[in-house]
Design a protein around this motif. Structure first.
Motif, PDB file in Angstrom:
ATOM      1  N   GLU A 292       1.025  -1.220   0.115  1.00  0.00           N
ATOM      2  CA  GLU A 292      -0.203  -0.212   0.211  1.00  0.00           C
ATOM      3  C   GLU A 292       0.335   1.337   0.018  1.00  0.00           C
ATOM      4  O   GLU A 292       0.662   2.485  -1.056  1.00  0.00           O
TER       5      GLU A 292
ATOM      6  N   ALA B 265       2.472   1.624  -3.485  1.00  0.00           N
ATOM      7  CA  ALA B 265       1.429   2.408  -4.544  1.00  0.00           C
ATOM      8  C   ALA B 265       0.633   3.463  -4.415  1.00  0.00           C
ATOM      9  O   ALA B 265       0.969   4.365  -5.095  1.00  0.00           O
TER      10      ALA B 265
ATOM     11  N   LYS C 288       1.403   6.625  -6.540  1.00  0.00           N
ATOM     12  CA  LYS C 288       0.615   7.526  -7.008  1.00  0.00           C
ATOM     13  C   LYS C 288       0.634   9.086  -7.531  1.00  0.00           C
ATOM     14  O   LYS C 288       0.589   9.977  -7.988  1.00  0.00           O
TER      15      LYS C 288
END
Length: 440
Positions: A318, A321, A325
């Motif tokens: 997470e 990611a 982003k």
């Protein structure tokens, strides 16, 4: 089934300019009919002689023509005066036939493979693409649009519900994933045609290069001396009396490296060397066990489950990611985006390549034509059935209302022309009758 009103019913009447134009033309046609009837009544009241005879002839014929054309126009959409007269309300009565004919028209004129392919061939998609991609402003506009799409996609990914949905989807897929079977398939591909032997050759080459380094030999020599002094101090003392232990260790390390290098060369040269054969058998045995050994399969699945269920792994993924982003959002928000620059360069390069390479353009056009032909063949029946079923499912009142608003204004000219032409024909007949009467 009926078509949703949002598809056929316009916004309120006052907001539909087509309805307003239709009402104006209907009022004009009706006004002319009223004038013709009023003129006929007036001329009859004054005896219908002299000038009034001409007025009466004109107005009588004009009224008849107006009424006849009113009937014809109305009969297209509904029963005149609500009377079920045969061959009226033609559009709603023939809706099914109209639907089939419209579907066949689209099929035969828009989705006929030969006609479609001819149009695409004349269009020359590859050449058009080359021209578009050779225009820096056009490419930049595409890149800017792509950056905006990317930012929108990132915004969607910030939605917690979407994130949870994607996470649940991925975790469910991982739980159902047969890791052992996949590993066996991957290793089968990697070992096909002796590729694993090439991997062994590369590994042995690297090991040989490593062992042949002077620094490595010195480290091995130092380890040998350190171990010997610890385990056999008395022997080391006696050896030092004759020869330096360090020089002896250096010699042994060099000989050990030479021996290992010679063994490695034997393995590399001989395809039937025992080491190579044993390596191949171990790899093949491991692949077979991944498919058949319940214990190994269970162990692989257990390792997969431990990784999938590990909170630390979730946190790491997470976080990774989120970092990705954030970087993408910063880059795509920048007018001088690195991704945008690479995309602009790539698109421009494609455009220049297409402009130079006629064979590439031909290949792209051929692929497009082949794909279009397959799509046209697949879509012909489906689109035809869809159009026919959709039109047949339309609500009769909504269909009539929509068509009347679309073409009714122009149809009112039939009524207007019928009134005027009818009047002129009436005057002509009156003149002919008068002339014949005078001759007698």
């Amino acid at each position: 089934m009926s078509l949703p009103m949002s598809a056929l019913r316009s916004s309120p009447a006052v907001a539909d300019p087509r309805l307003q134009a239709l009402r104006r033309m209907q009022a004009l046609a009706l006004g002319l009919l009223g004038l013709a009837i009023a003129g006929l009544i007036t001329a009859t009241a004054f005896g219908g002689q002299g000038v009034w005879g001409w007025v009466k002839a004109f107005c009588e014929a004009a009224a008849v023509g107006a009424l006849a054309d009113w009937f014809a126009v109305v009969a297209l959409f509904r029963h005149p005066l609500g009377l079920p007269i045969p061959h009226t309300a033609l559009i709603p009565s023939n809706k099914a036939r109209i639907a089939d004919n419209l579907a066949e028209f689209v099929r035969d004129h828009f989705l006929e493979p030969k006609a479609l392919l001819q149009k695409i061939a004349v269009f020359d998609p590859a050449a058009r693409l080359s021209q578009w991609l050779s225009d820096p402003d056009r490419v930049q506009s595409w890149v800017n649009a792509a950056r905006q799409w990317g930012l929108q996609a990132l915004d969607w990914l910030d939605d917690r519900r979407l994130q949870q949905g994607l996470k649940d989807l991925v975790l469910d897929a991982l739980q159902r994933w047969d890791a052992a079977q996949t590993a066996g398939q991957v290793l089968t591909v990697l070992t096909r045609d002796g590729r694993h032997q090439e991997l062994l050759d590369g590994t042995l080459d690297k090991i040989g290069e490593f062992l042949n380094q002077d620094e490595v030999k010195k480290r091995v020599s130092a380890l040998m001396v350190k171990h010997a002094r610890k385990e056999w101090p008395t022997v080391i003392t006696l050896v030092n009396a004759v020869k330096s232990v360090d020089s002896l260790a250096d010699s042994l390390a060099d000989k050990l490296a030479s021996a290992l290098m010679a063994e490695l060369q034997d393995v590399l040269r001989d395809p039937d060397h025992p080491v190579r054969l044993a390596y191949g058998e171990k790899v093949e045995d491991f692949i077979a066990r991944l498919r058949t050994d319940p214990a190994l399969i269970a162990r692989v699945q257990e390792l997969k489950t431990q990784l999938v269920d590990n909170p630390a792994v979730h946190t790491y993924v997470e976080g990774l990611a989120q970092e990705a982003k954030n970087w993408l959002r910063r880059d795509l928000s920048d007018p001088n985006s690195h991704i945008g620059l690479h995309l602009h360069t790539a698109l421009s390069d494609i455009g220049h390549r297409l402009a130079r390479d006629a064979s590439l353009r031909e290949a792209i056009n051929n692929h497009i034509l082949n794909t279009a032909e397959l799509l046209a063949q697949d879509l012909r029946s489906g689109v035809t059935e869809h159009i026919a079923a959709t039109v047949k499912g339309w609500d009769d009142h909504a269909l009539v209302q929509e068509m009347e608003r679309s073409v009714g204004k122009d149809l009112q000219f039939i009524r207007i022309n019928g009134t005027l032409v009818g009047g002129l024909v009436g005057v002509g007949l009156y003149a002919l009758t008068t002339q014949l009467h005078w001759l007698h």
